[in-house]
Design an enzyme around this catalytic site. Structure first.
Site, PDB file in Angstrom:
ATOM      1  N   ALA A 168     -10.749 -16.290  -8.075  1.00 52.12           N
ATOM      2  CA  ALA A 168     -12.281 -15.805  -7.827  1.00 52.12           C
ATOM      3  C   ALA A 168     -12.798 -15.348  -6.522  1.00 52.12           C
TER       4      ALA A 168
ATOM      5  N   GLY B  50     -15.735  -6.654  -2.030  1.00 54.17           N
ATOM      6  CA  GLY B  50     -14.603  -6.905  -2.558  1.00 54.17           C
ATOM      7  C   GLY B  50     -13.547  -6.764  -1.653  1.00 54.17           C
ATOM      8  N   THR B  51     -13.719  -5.686  -0.697  1.00 56.60           N
ATOM      9  CA  THR B  51     -13.051  -5.455   0.275  1.00 56.60           C
ATOM     10  C   THR B  51     -13.051  -6.324   1.504  1.00 56.60           C
TER      11      THR B  51
ATOM     12  N   LYS C 235      -4.469 -16.022   8.495  1.00 55.22           N
ATOM     13  CA  LYS C 235      -4.705 -15.126   7.212  1.00 55.22           C
ATOM     14  C   LYS C 235      -3.720 -15.821   5.955  1.00 55.22           C
TER      15      LYS C 235
ATOM     16  N   ARG D  55       8.251  18.321 -14.299  1.00 57.47           N
ATOM     17  CA  ARG D  55       7.018  17.355 -14.396  1.00 57.47           C
ATOM     18  C   ARG D  55       7.773  16.087 -14.561  1.00 57.47           C
TER      19      ARG D  55
ATOM     20  N   GLN E 187       0.837  13.073 -15.264  1.00 60.17           N
ATOM     21  CA  GLN E 187       2.098  14.104 -15.607  1.00 60.17           C
ATOM     22  C   GLN E 187       2.820  13.850 -16.793  1.00 60.17           C
TER      23      GLN E 187
ATOM     24  N   TYR F 234      -7.588  -2.759  -7.566  1.00 59.77           N
ATOM     25  CA  TYR F 234      -7.445  -4.174  -7.305  1.00 59.77           C
ATOM     26  C   TYR F 234      -6.525  -4.636  -6.313  1.00 59.77           C
ATOM     27  N   GLU F 235      -6.452  -5.767  -6.062  1.00 61.50           N
ATOM     28  CA  GLU F 235      -5.780  -6.375  -4.806  1.00 61.50           C
ATOM     29  C   GLU F 235      -5.587  -5.295  -3.574  1.00 61.50           C
TER      30      GLU F 235
ATOM     31  N   GLU G 294      -8.311  -2.117  -2.118  1.00 62.44           N
ATOM     32  CA  GLU G 294      -8.474  -0.783  -2.571  1.00 62.44           C
ATOM     33  C   GLU G 294      -7.564   0.273  -1.604  1.00 62.44           C
TER      34      GLU G 294
HETATM   35  C1  LIG Z   1      15.202  -0.351 -14.195  1.00 61.28           C
HETATM   36  C2  LIG Z   1      14.994  -1.316 -15.329  1.00 61.28           C
HETATM   37  C3  LIG Z   1      13.504  -0.743 -15.925  1.00 61.28           C
HETATM   38  C4  LIG Z   1      12.675  -2.162 -15.142  1.00 61.28           C
HETATM   39  C5  LIG Z   1      11.177  -1.909 -15.041  1.00 61.28           C
HETATM   40  C6  LIG Z   1      10.728  -2.523 -13.794  1.00 61.28           C
HETATM   41  C7  LIG Z   1      11.226  -4.109 -13.915  1.00 61.28           C
HETATM   42  C8  LIG Z   1      10.009  -4.896 -13.147  1.00 61.28           C
HETATM   43  C9  LIG Z   1      10.131  -6.337 -13.147  1.00 61.28           C
HETATM   44  C10 LIG Z   1       8.726  -6.908 -12.411  1.00 61.28           C
HETATM   45  C11 LIG Z   1       7.449  -6.479 -12.945  1.00 61.28           C
HETATM   46  C12 LIG Z   1       6.337  -7.114 -12.127  1.00 61.28           C
HETATM   47  C13 LIG Z   1       5.046  -6.468 -12.634  1.00 61.28           C
HETATM   48  C14 LIG Z   1       3.977  -7.168 -11.866  1.00 61.28           C
HETATM   49  C15 LIG Z   1       2.927  -6.448 -12.015  1.00 61.28           C
HETATM   50  C16 LIG Z   1       1.685  -6.694 -11.001  1.00 61.28           C
HETATM   51  C17 LIG Z   1       0.811  -7.990 -11.443  1.00 61.28           C
HETATM   52  C18 LIG Z   1      -0.438  -7.304 -11.915  1.00 61.28           C
HETATM   53  C19 LIG Z   1      -1.518  -8.272 -11.813  1.00 61.28           C
HETATM   54  C20 LIG Z   1      -2.803  -7.622 -12.390  1.00 61.28           C
HETATM   55  C21 LIG Z   1      -3.937  -8.847 -11.955  1.00 61.28           C
HETATM   56  C22 LIG Z   1      -5.109  -8.226 -11.253  1.00 61.28           C
HETATM   57  C23 LIG Z   1      -5.164  -8.818  -9.867  1.00 61.28           C
HETATM   58  C24 LIG Z   1      -6.213  -8.234  -9.023  1.00 61.28           C
HETATM   59  C25 LIG Z   1      -6.776  -9.541  -8.476  1.00 61.28           C
HETATM   60  C26 LIG Z   1      -7.581  -8.986  -7.310  1.00 61.28           C
HETATM   61  O1  LIG Z   1      -7.971  -7.925  -6.912  1.00 61.28           O
HETATM   62  S1  LIG Z   1      -7.634 -10.378  -5.922  1.00 61.28           S
HETATM   63  C27 LIG Z   1      -8.993  -9.803  -4.808  1.00 61.28           C
HETATM   64  C28 LIG Z   1      -8.136  -8.553  -4.111  1.00 61.28           C
HETATM   65  N1  LIG Z   1      -9.029  -8.339  -2.890  1.00 61.28           N
HETATM   66  C29 LIG Z   1      -8.578  -7.901  -1.774  1.00 61.28           C
HETATM   67  O2  LIG Z   1      -7.151  -7.453  -1.673  1.00 61.28           O
HETATM   68  C30 LIG Z   1      -9.308  -7.652  -0.532  1.00 61.28           C
HETATM   69  C31 LIG Z   1      -8.943  -6.839   0.360  1.00 61.28           C
HETATM   70  N2  LIG Z   1      -9.467  -7.141   1.570  1.00 61.28           N
HETATM   71  C32 LIG Z   1      -8.553  -7.662   2.453  1.00 61.28           C
HETATM   72  O3  LIG Z   1      -7.370  -8.050   2.125  1.00 61.28           O
HETATM   73  C33 LIG Z   1      -9.148  -8.040   3.780  1.00 61.28           C
HETATM   74  O4  LIG Z   1     -10.374  -8.092   3.994  1.00 61.28           O
HETATM   75  C34 LIG Z   1      -8.620  -7.125   4.840  1.00 61.28           C
HETATM   76  C35 LIG Z   1      -8.743  -5.744   4.408  1.00 61.28           C
HETATM   77  C36 LIG Z   1      -7.114  -7.251   4.863  1.00 61.28           C
HETATM   78  C37 LIG Z   1      -9.300  -7.352   6.123  1.00 61.28           C
HETATM   79  O5  LIG Z   1      -9.152  -8.620   6.305  1.00 61.28           O
HETATM   80  P1  LIG Z   1     -10.080  -9.393   7.670  1.00 61.28           P
HETATM   81  O6  LIG Z   1      -9.899 -10.831   7.209  1.00 61.28           O
HETATM   82  O7  LIG Z   1     -11.219  -8.343   7.610  1.00 61.28           O
HETATM   83  O8  LIG Z   1      -9.180  -8.940   8.726  1.00 61.28           O
HETATM   84  P2  LIG Z   1      -8.947  -7.590   9.892  1.00 61.28           P
HETATM   85  O9  LIG Z   1     -10.053  -8.022  10.584  1.00 61.28           O
HETATM   86  O10 LIG Z   1      -8.935  -6.401   9.101  1.00 61.28           O
HETATM   87  O11 LIG Z   1      -7.738  -8.195  10.405  1.00 61.28           O
HETATM   88  C38 LIG Z   1      -7.332  -9.122  11.171  1.00 61.28           C
HETATM   89  C39 LIG Z   1      -5.817  -9.241  11.270  1.00 61.28           C
HETATM   90  O12 LIG Z   1      -5.568 -10.117  10.017  1.00 61.28           O
HETATM   91  C40 LIG Z   1      -4.151  -9.499   9.545  1.00 61.28           C
HETATM   92  N3  LIG Z   1      -4.385  -9.619   7.969  1.00 61.28           N
HETATM   93  C41 LIG Z   1      -5.375  -9.067   7.357  1.00 61.28           C
HETATM   94  N4  LIG Z   1      -4.894  -9.694   6.103  1.00 61.28           N
HETATM   95  C42 LIG Z   1      -3.640 -10.309   6.123  1.00 61.28           C
HETATM   96  C43 LIG Z   1      -2.811 -10.909   5.351  1.00 61.28           C
HETATM   97  N5  LIG Z   1      -2.856 -10.856   3.832  1.00 61.28           N
HETATM   98  N6  LIG Z   1      -1.540 -11.308   5.841  1.00 61.28           N
HETATM   99  C44 LIG Z   1      -1.164 -11.385   6.958  1.00 61.28           C
HETATM  100  N7  LIG Z   1      -2.180 -10.819   7.951  1.00 61.28           N
HETATM  101  C45 LIG Z   1      -3.470 -10.057   7.449  1.00 61.28           C
HETATM  102  C46 LIG Z   1      -4.534  -7.912   9.854  1.00 61.28           C
HETATM  103  O13 LIG Z   1      -3.250  -7.405   9.884  1.00 61.28           O
HETATM  104  C47 LIG Z   1      -5.066  -7.976  11.239  1.00 61.28           C
HETATM  105  O14 LIG Z   1      -4.105  -8.305  12.135  1.00 61.28           O
HETATM  106  P3  LIG Z   1      -4.416  -7.721  13.559  1.00 61.28           P
HETATM  107  O15 LIG Z   1      -4.110  -6.206  13.518  1.00 61.28           O
HETATM  108  O16 LIG Z   1      -5.793  -8.019  14.158  1.00 61.28           O
HETATM  109  O17 LIG Z   1      -3.166  -8.275  14.279  1.00 61.28           O
HETATM  110  C1  LIG Z   2      -8.784  -4.148 -13.230  1.00 60.64           C
HETATM  111  C2  LIG Z   2      -9.494  -4.994 -11.908  1.00 60.64           C
HETATM  112  C3  LIG Z   2      -9.247  -6.451 -11.766  1.00 60.64           C
HETATM  113  C4  LIG Z   2      -9.602  -7.160 -10.805  1.00 60.64           C
HETATM  114  N1  LIG Z   2      -9.420  -8.673 -10.843  1.00 60.64           N
HETATM  115  C5  LIG Z   2      -9.751  -9.388  -9.737  1.00 60.64           C
HETATM  116  C6  LIG Z   2      -9.627 -10.762  -9.697  1.00 60.64           C
HETATM  117  O1  LIG Z   2      -8.820 -11.317 -10.704  1.00 60.64           O
HETATM  118  N2  LIG Z   2     -10.135 -11.415  -8.838  1.00 60.64           N
HETATM  119  C7  LIG Z   2     -10.865 -10.979  -7.527  1.00 60.64           C
HETATM  120  O2  LIG Z   2     -11.095 -11.630  -6.834  1.00 60.64           O
HETATM  121  N3  LIG Z   2     -11.185  -9.883  -7.652  1.00 60.64           N
HETATM  122  C8  LIG Z   2     -10.414  -8.819  -8.786  1.00 60.64           C
HETATM  123  N4  LIG Z   2     -10.896  -7.437  -8.770  1.00 60.64           N
HETATM  124  C9  LIG Z   2     -12.027  -7.107  -7.763  1.00 60.64           C
HETATM  125  C10 LIG Z   2     -11.064  -6.110  -6.658  1.00 60.64           C
HETATM  126  O3  LIG Z   2     -10.193  -6.896  -5.948  1.00 60.64           O
HETATM  127  C11 LIG Z   2     -11.894  -5.244  -5.971  1.00 60.64           C
HETATM  128  O4  LIG Z   2     -12.644  -4.435  -6.821  1.00 60.64           O
HETATM  129  C12 LIG Z   2     -11.203  -4.569  -4.791  1.00 60.64           C
HETATM  130  O5  LIG Z   2     -10.833  -5.470  -3.852  1.00 60.64           O
HETATM  131  C13 LIG Z   2     -12.024  -3.511  -4.343  1.00 60.64           C
HETATM  132  O6  LIG Z   2     -13.394  -4.057  -3.396  1.00 60.64           O
HETATM  133  P1  LIG Z   2     -14.666  -3.388  -4.156  1.00 60.64           P
HETATM  134  O7  LIG Z   2     -14.768  -3.310  -5.548  1.00 60.64           O
HETATM  135  O8  LIG Z   2     -15.790  -4.148  -3.479  1.00 60.64           O
HETATM  136  O9  LIG Z   2     -14.736  -1.832  -3.457  1.00 60.64           O
HETATM  137  P2  LIG Z   2     -15.392  -1.534  -2.103  1.00 60.64           P
HETATM  138  O10 LIG Z   2     -14.710  -2.164  -0.927  1.00 60.64           O
HETATM  139  O11 LIG Z   2     -16.820  -1.626  -2.126  1.00 60.64           O
HETATM  140  O12 LIG Z   2     -14.695  -0.074  -1.995  1.00 60.64           O
HETATM  141  C14 LIG Z   2     -15.471   1.246  -2.276  1.00 60.64           C
HETATM  142  C15 LIG Z   2     -15.079   2.268  -1.426  1.00 60.64           C
HETATM  143  O13 LIG Z   2     -15.305   1.981   0.043  1.00 60.64           O
HETATM  144  C16 LIG Z   2     -14.154   2.100   0.664  1.00 60.64           C
HETATM  145  N5  LIG Z   2     -14.133   1.355   1.727  1.00 60.64           N
HETATM  146  C17 LIG Z   2     -14.425  -0.144   1.667  1.00 60.64           C
HETATM  147  N6  LIG Z   2     -14.167  -0.754   2.888  1.00 60.64           N
HETATM  148  C18 LIG Z   2     -13.539   0.241   3.862  1.00 60.64           C
HETATM  149  C19 LIG Z   2     -12.931   0.341   5.169  1.00 60.64           C
HETATM  150  N7  LIG Z   2     -13.232  -0.707   5.813  1.00 60.64           N
HETATM  151  N8  LIG Z   2     -12.481   1.458   5.525  1.00 60.64           N
HETATM  152  C20 LIG Z   2     -12.443   2.552   4.657  1.00 60.64           C
HETATM  153  N9  LIG Z   2     -12.998   2.701   3.512  1.00 60.64           N
HETATM  154  C21 LIG Z   2     -13.231   1.545   2.912  1.00 60.64           C
HETATM  155  C22 LIG Z   2     -12.991   1.920  -0.387  1.00 60.64           C
HETATM  156  O14 LIG Z   2     -11.827   2.345   0.196  1.00 60.64           O
HETATM  157  C23 LIG Z   2     -13.492   2.485  -1.616  1.00 60.64           C
HETATM  158  O15 LIG Z   2     -13.226   4.065  -1.690  1.00 60.64           O
HETATM  159  C24 LIG Z   2     -10.404  -6.528  -9.873  1.00 60.64           C
HETATM  160  C25 LIG Z   2     -10.670  -5.266  -9.885  1.00 60.64           C
HETATM  161  C26 LIG Z   2     -10.174  -4.513 -11.002  1.00 60.64           C
HETATM  162  C27 LIG Z   2     -10.626  -3.233 -11.118  1.00 60.64           C
END
Ligand SMILES: CCCCCCCCCCCCCCCCCCCCCCCCCC(=O)SCCNC(=O)CCNC(=O)[C@H](O)C(C)(C)COP(=O)(O)OP(=O)(O)OC[C@H]1O[C@@H](n2cnc3c(N)ncnc32)[C@H](O)[C@@H]1OP(=O)(O)O
Ligand SMILES: Cc1cc2nc3c(=O)[nH]c(=O)nc-3n(C[C@H](O)[C@H](O)[C@H](O)COP(=O)(O)OP(=O)(O)OC[C@H]3O[C@@H](n4cnc5c(N)ncnc54)[C@H](O)[C@@H]3O)c2cc1C
Length: 593
Positions: free
Chosen positions: A68, A75-76, A203, A261, A322, A351-352, A354
């Site tokens: 959570a 989210g971002t 991080k 396609r 497609q 997710y994970e 944007e």
């Molecule tokens: C061939 C056979 C066929 C077989 C076929 C194939 C077989 C295949 C087999 C296998 C199949 C497998 C299937 C699996 C499917 C997948 C699973 C699906 C799950 C679905 C569940 C759904 C889950 C969804 C759960 C969710 O959605 S959970 C929520 C997700 N939410 C986010 O993702 C938030 C995004 N926002 C941020 O992550 C941060 O906000 C932010 C933007 C980074 C800024 O972060 P901030 O703290 O503001 O830092 P900055 O100031 O920007 O950066 C400051 C400094 O830190 C650095 N740095 C920022 N980060 C990080 C970080 N990590 N690590 C390290 N450094 C970092 C950055 O580089 C910068 O370094 P510097 O440049 O300064 O040196």
């Molecule tokens: C199916 C699904 C499952 C999810 N599961 C989980 C979960 O299990 N746990 C969890 O914690 N979250 C989960 N989420 C939430 C998901 O991680 C967030 O929706 C995602 O991180 C995007 O954040 P937001 O929705 O606030 O979009 P926003 O960040 O508000 O983005 C809106 C728009 O603003 C743009 N934008 C935002 N910031 C910037 C920037 N700095 N620069 C340029 N453009 C920017 C984005 O690119 C986007 O076009 C899930 C979402 C979905 C759709």
């Protein structure tokens, strides 16, 4: 859910766990986040004592946890998450609170109704200071009654674009107390007296997100290979129209447009699978390194996982569409399986992380490299980015008679990535010299920064594909995969042609050559297309598709599928006479007047 998962093995075989998660229920199931985010968080962010306590129970499914982090308002931008965790040294507890409506946790999978625990990301306050977002392991519901605990409001966020078998939820805390040790204490700590001990890298708490981003790459491969299997099989049975008049209707797979396609989606699916294996290995290795105190690979892993996640999800979404469109009207039916696969796959663009935000994260990494190049520094022997330091050929050589292992094609992708990276870096510098601050200059270059990332990721995907095919010793398999490799590479050349033509690196003649190689590859793939997709050995239950049935028995099963619809339980629907029947009767009466 198709079958109850057996006890979960939490070994580091992360890919199998994700695959199990994935195939257990393509459209999601109650253990999704438990498996793929809660357990990795415990593995990588809990200290030894916490792991001893939580991991066996998590593996045995004695509770169900979600992840959570996202809130209604953020989210971002994790820095602005509003949920607070304030340390009370008197009781050695944290007080969790949702101070505003926008701080309501919103979206976490399985939060609504299934989970009784959550990894909660909250702004950590101790001794009057905020130390940023940290993860806490919090119980939400009573383990016996499953009722929400005191101070906790939780529920489902309602129907979504897809994945509607997943109870994505909302969660609010009203000053909920949780023990000090519910804070994940492997990296950062809060001591009993409230002193904060910072992590070696701020991080490391984000590692669960990195895991999913890495897993998503193979996830997109899975989606592309599944949907191209459906499209190829259906196109091999569907006859429509004639190529030679009078020769009888052809299989639509014989149309070049149909091949153009579908087959690139097949090729991309393989490319993504190979890079998906690479990035998952890099993730596992980096997590092991961190356990041994070495955090040097963390930035590379972050940059590559962000870029691959953004590019592969975007191309998978386009590719699935497609494949759907290639199957005509039946492709638009739920019987095809496309609506299900598409609505699950396309969520990964959001997710994970944007996609735009992810591309820009990789761009941060590229700009650091560009700065080093402009400062005349030498490469740091890192195969992912070293090419940026090198000087490639001044002109494109893709049409040279012999291109060993596609070296000339790879150098074209490297040229484009190098040029776009350095050009946008120079623009960033120039804008700042003209008086803009860094953040404004960054925003004014953001589109070009994303293009540089896409070019860099394309180079990585292509090189990995070439290297992996080169390792294959079975010549019969190798020759089939080389046809797909040829298609992939030249298709990507045409996809980025504007960039290659823009500076005169590639000529129009060479662009025509690339197209010729595409059509050649389509022809070579056609006779093997059905065997290629059959070799993936997807079960019919995984495909969820009447069109993609292995036995090819589409038409009879399409009728059976339609007849099983609830609407067909009775010939005349109960409400017919009440509404439509009555309307027509009145209309007939009126027309008699
Ligand atoms: C061939 C056979 C066929 C077989 C076929 C194939 C077989 C295949 C087999 C296998 C199949 C497998 C299937 C699996 C499917 C997948 C699973 C699906 C799950 C679905 C569940 C759904 C889950 C969804 C759960 C969710 O959605 S959970 C929520 C997700 N939410 C986010 O993702 C938030 C995004 N926002 C941020 O992550 C941060 O906000 C932010 C933007 C980074 C800024 O972060 P901030 O703290 O503001 O830092 P900055 O100031 O920007 O950066 C400051 C400094 O830190 C650095 N740095 C920022 N980060 C990080 C970080 N990590 N690590 C390290 N450094 C970092 C950055 O580089 C910068 O370094 P510097 O440049 O300064 O040196
Ligand atoms: C199916 C699904 C499952 C999810 N599961 C989980 C979960 O299990 N746990 C969890 O914690 N979250 C989960 N989420 C939430 C998901 O991680 C967030 O929706 C995602 O991180 C995007 O954040 P937001 O929705 O606030 O979009 P926003 O960040 O508000 O983005 C809106 C728009 O603003 C743009 N934008 C935002 N910031 C910037 C920037 N700095 N620069 C340029 N453009 C920017 C984005 O690119 C986007 O076009 C899930 C979402 C979905 C759709």
């Amino acid at each position: 859910m198709e079958h109850a998962p057996k006890a979960i093995d939490v070994t580091n075989d992360v890919e199998m766990r994700t695959f199990n998660f994935f195939t257990m229920g393509i459209d999601g199931h109650p253990l999704g986040l438990h498996l793929d985010m809660a357990i990795p968080t415990i593995l990588n962010n809990a200290d030894e004592e916490q792991q001893k306590d939580w991991l066996p129970k998590a593996a045995n499914r004695e509770f169900i946890a979600t992840y959570a982090q996202t809130e209604m308002g953020h989210g971002t931008n994790l820095k602005k998450l509003e949920t607070t965790a304030t340390y009370d040294p008197k009781t050695q507890e944290f007080v969790l609170n949702s101070p505003t409506i926008t701080s309501t946790k919103w979206w976490p999978g399985n939060l609504g109704k299934s989970s009784n625990y959550a990894v909660v990301m909250a702004q950590l306050y101790t001794q009057g200071k905020c130390h940023g977002a940290h993860p806490f392991f919090v119980q939400l519901r009573d383990l016996n009654t499953h009722k929400p605990l005191k101070g906790i409001t939780v529920g489902d966020i309602g129907p979504k674009f897809g994945m509607n078998t997943v109870d994505n939820g909302f969660l609010q805390f009203d000053h909920v107390r949780t023990p000090r040790r519910s804070m994940f204490m492997k990296h950062a700590k809060v001591l009993p007296d409230g002193r904060y001990v910072p992590p070696v890298h701020d991080k490391l708490n984000y590692s669960a997100m990195v895991f999913i981003r890495a897993a998503i790459v193979s996830g997109m491969a899975y989606h592309l290979l599944v949907t191209s299997t459906i499209a190829v099989r259906y196109s091999a049975i569907r006859r429509q129209g004639e190529i030679t008049p009078g020769a009888g209707e052809v299989k639509v797979l014989d149309y070049q447009t149909q091949q153009h396609r579908i087959f690139p989606q097949l090729a991309r699916g393989l490319a993504f699978r190979l890079s998906g294996q690479y990035i998952m290995k890099l993730y596992t290795q980096t997590m092991d390194d961190i356990r041994n105190g070495d955090i040097s690979a963390v930035p590379d892993l972050h940059a590559l996982s962000c870029g691959l996640k953004a590019v592969t999800t975007h191309h998978a979404a386009l590719g699935l569409e497609q494949c759907r469109m290639a199957c005509g009207g039946h492709g638009y039916s739920q019987a095809s399986g496309f609506p299900l696969h598409y609505s699950v796959a396309v969520g990964a663009c959001t997710y994970e992380g944007e996609n735009m935000v992810m591309l820009l994260q990789t761009a941060r990494h590229l700009m650091k490299i560009a700065k080093a190049i402009r400062a005349g520094q030498s490469p740091k022997s890192n195969k992912i980015v070293d090419y940026l330091f090198h000087k490639g050929p001044p002109k494109c050589l893709i049409d040279q008679a012999y291109d060993t292992n596609y070296r000339n094609v790879l150098e074209s992708f490297e040229h484009l990535a190098r040029r776009q990276t350095l050009e946008v870096y120079d623009k960033l510098v120039q804008l700042q010299q003209q008086g803009r601050n860094y953040e404004q200059a960054w925003n004014d270059c953001a589109v070009e920064l994303c293009k540089a990332t896409r070019a860099h990721v394309r180079t990585f995907l292509a090189r990995t594909f070439v290297e992996e095919i080169d390792k294959i010793s079975d010549l019969s398999i190798k020759s089939v995969l080389q046809d797909l490799l040829q298609l992939y590479l030249y298709y990507e050349v045409t996809e980025c042609a504007t960039g290659l033509l823009e500076d005169g690196f590639m000529t129009g003649q060479q662009h025509k050559y690339a197209k010729k190689k595409i059509y050649e590859a389509l022809e070579k793939i056609r006779p093997n297309a059905v065997s290629i997709v059959d070799s993936f050995d997807f079960q019919d239950r995984e495909l969820h598709s009447v069109l993609g049935r292995r036995d090819g028995n589409v038409y009879e099963n399409l009728l059976k599928w339609a007849q099983s619809s609830p609407l067909n339980k009775t010939d005349v629907l109960p409400f017919h006479h009440k509404y439509l029947g009555k309307m027509m009767e009145e209309a007939r009466q009126r027309s008699k007047i």
